[in-house]
Design a protein around this motif. Sequence first.
Motif, short mmCIF file in Angstrom:
data_model
loop_
_atom_site.label_atom_id
_atom_site.label_comp_id
_atom_site.label_asym_id
_atom_site.label_seq_id
_atom_site.Cartn_x
_atom_site.Cartn_y
_atom_site.Cartn_z
N SER A 181 0.77 -1.22 -0.08
CA SER A 181 -0.06 -0.13 0.03
C SER A 181 0.85 1.18 0.07
N GLU A 182 0.19 2.45 -0.01
CA GLU A 182 1.18 3.68 -0.19
C GLU A 182 1.65 3.87 1.02
N LYS A 183 1.27 3.64 2.34
CA LYS A 183 1.63 3.90 3.33
C LYS A 183 1.52 2.64 4.38
N PRO A 184 2.94 2.58 5.31
CA PRO A 184 2.97 1.16 6.12
C PRO A 184 1.99 1.16 7.06
N GLU A 185 1.34 2.37 7.45
CA GLU A 185 0.20 2.22 8.54
C GLU A 185 -1.28 2.13 7.86
N ASP A 186 -1.47 1.89 6.73
CA ASP A 186 -2.56 1.61 6.02
C ASP A 186 -3.37 0.51 6.42
N GLU A 187 -4.50 0.57 6.80
CA GLU A 187 -5.40 -0.44 7.32
C GLU A 187 -6.60 -0.51 6.58
N ASN A 188 -7.36 -1.69 6.58
CA ASN A 188 -8.69 -1.99 5.88
C ASN A 188 -9.71 -1.57 7.00
N SER A 189 -10.91 -1.43 6.48
CA SER A 189 -11.94 -1.17 7.26
C SER A 189 -13.36 -1.42 6.56
N PHE A 190 -14.22 -1.28 7.29
CA PHE A 190 -15.79 -1.44 6.35
C PHE A 190 -15.96 -0.69 5.31
#
Length: 821
Positions: free
Chosen positions: A746-755
């Motif tokens: 992903s673009e950033k290492p802290e990116d997360e998925n969500s609803f």
Amino acid sequence: MLIIMRFPTGAALFLLGIFLLWHCSAISPTKATPLRVLPQHELQDPAIINATINFDLGIKQPITPTLFGIFFEEIGHAGDGGLYAEMIQDRSFDATAAASGFSVGGGGSGGSSADLSNFDNNSLRMPLDLQEIATYGPNPVDSIVYPAFNASSARSKEQRLSQILTSSGSAATNHNEDDSRRTNLENIIVPWMTLAGTSATLTRELPLNAGNQVAMELTVSATAPQNQGGLINFGYWGISIEKSTSYAFSVYVRNPQEETKELFVALASADLTTKHAELTLSIDGSGGGGNDDSDTVKNSANNGQWKKYEGILTSSSDSIDTDARLVLSFNGPATLIIDSLSLLPVENVEKGKALGHINPWPFREDLLQALKALRPGFLRFPGGCFVEGDWMRNAFYWKKSIGGVEERPGHYNLWGYWSSDGLGVFEYMTLAEELDTEPVWVINNGVAHGDSVPPSEVLPLLQDVLDSIEFITGPASSTWGSRRAEMGREEPWNLNYVAIGNEDCGKPFYVQNYNLFYGALHAAYPHMRLISNCDMGNDGPTDIWDWHVYTNPQNMFNLRTAFDGRDPTAGHLVFASEYAVTDGGGWGNVIGAVSEAAFMTGLERNGQAVHMAAYAPLFVHWNDRPWPTNMIVINNHQWFGIPSYHVQRLFRETQGTHYVATTVLQPPGEQGGGETVAASATCQQEENKENGSSSTSSCSCSTVAIKLVNFSPTAQIVAVNMLHSGATAADSRKVASEAEAVVITSEKPEDENSFEDPLKVAPLGLPLDGLSNSFAVELAPWSVSVMQVHFEKQEEAFEPLFQVKASGGGSSNNNDGALFA
């Protein structure tokens, strides 16, 4: 809609799943391709290469088929309100009874009730003010708020529980049982509310059965609005009602009055103004005795009668309502006593009947499919700390989890809520069978977080475990096998793994109790692989031992060499049954998943010494998140996988049969001064030798899955050599030019998925071209790449193009002298 595809098994079909995922995660025209093969003209300067990886097909090691599996624990409403399809929370009022102090079901040895006299209300009746309870207990529609996760003191789930209890003001840390227990019970959700003009009373009078001692008496007064009152259930943070969908409702009712009463059942909006589905049940009076003897439950001790009433609720709404309520109402003045309510999709009830089970099919279909997509090599269950309990009285006792669901009292779950035990040992074994995987049954050997049973008193628990194995594996003619058969399963299941305890090494009596249990189980079932909570060393025999780690991304990356050098022929195999990034992993982010992928390359490299491994925890409800990272996040109608879910699925899909010797050469000082690349490779298809030889040193691979991990904030150019040491010209293989790849980044290492964005971080399928026996690829920052490389016949000897070696202190971080010296 969240689309999660199950990859086809054959290499030729690999692209099908990839491109369907690619369709959901297309590359933006402005973004760089996350994995590309470098053309030869870009490789004129060797200095651009950050690492060289040699894969040697002439040196292979078998990988245990059970390497990557899953671990289910009832934590964060993973089961109740999650995988377990029941939509009514506290269906038998046991949680309400515990929270109100009327009764506290804590479990007990062999399924008997423990002594809870300090907290039990000894009267047979307790009037309730549910409105008042709602003011001091958790709100059934609000998310549970936990103290911040302190990684420095939460290296295990037991330590996290200590954080939660200490923050809530509990005296658990000084082992004051009564105070900690009272605090815990006040945290139980009470999901019921009376309608105006209705009084509610918990009662033990004329109980439904021996296992279900508490019922709810409802009395509607003559002054109730519109002469009607009743009861509301909130479900699990609302009840999700799909449009034009049918649900099976059932309830046990006792009518103390002679005249027949009508019970109105509805699925309604949160404000009760819209009714999505309605049903009217005619409740026989006490003089009628019931119309159907098969549905009438008689209590011979007091001549009371209960009857089960059933009906179908079909939604007439043209849209979904995820925050609906179940409403029961009747006209007053009148009294009805109710117990053991149920609301399930009609399909679950029909499937249970079709299978001959006494209970409906227990699994929520979308979550079951999420597990099937992982294709786990094993299923460890039911815990975890859940098995231990904070005290032995509320440990998991399997005998209370069998029979009809209306016979199961449930128990207080140390993770802060009431467990209905609708998922019991029968259901867990059914789940393992449905997933076509190896069950791992975790048992309690007399050790809880707060107390332990001395060896002189542990024999009843040992017999309880032996009974559980007979229930699972015994013939239908055996004592406990017959109980299984009564539930609808004549044929025994197979059970090859039993874990003795959970995280119990160092606790009082664990070693002594372990040795007693090991001796008895080994004598009765010599084929079983028994799992200890640590390597027992000189303290006892060790077949397989549990290894757990919850840590930060850098340490997880470093742990890829944790098992190097272990000799699998010496026994003492490793079960890495709980691992995850929890410190610095957010709620499940990219950097955590990438570091876990690096760790998993080490698991593959040591795929003989490491017998099994599982990420943990598996599920968490969005509204109850005591643990920071959980593989699958759910609510009452949706789910998404965190980036780690996709890594787990990708590694399991490409686990293969053999590990190919892998050496990573990365000079020091490259891109930040430390090692940043991890790799492994596995044979996806073995060719049968004409002589039938099973020698791992001579077998060939027609397809190899190459796993490349870039644990770095910058792109890495990696040179790859596909070697075949010891091969004759006739046996040499040529890498096909075309390959398939899947990348997770992903673009950033802290990116997360969500609803809201469930596929923000998801597998991206890519076709590759330009490969040969030596090639170079550019890896995106913080990325996991898996390439399916195919082989053709090689007509001439191969010389690797890339001869870069580590120098000036560089290391071979994936081959530290263990298996391929």
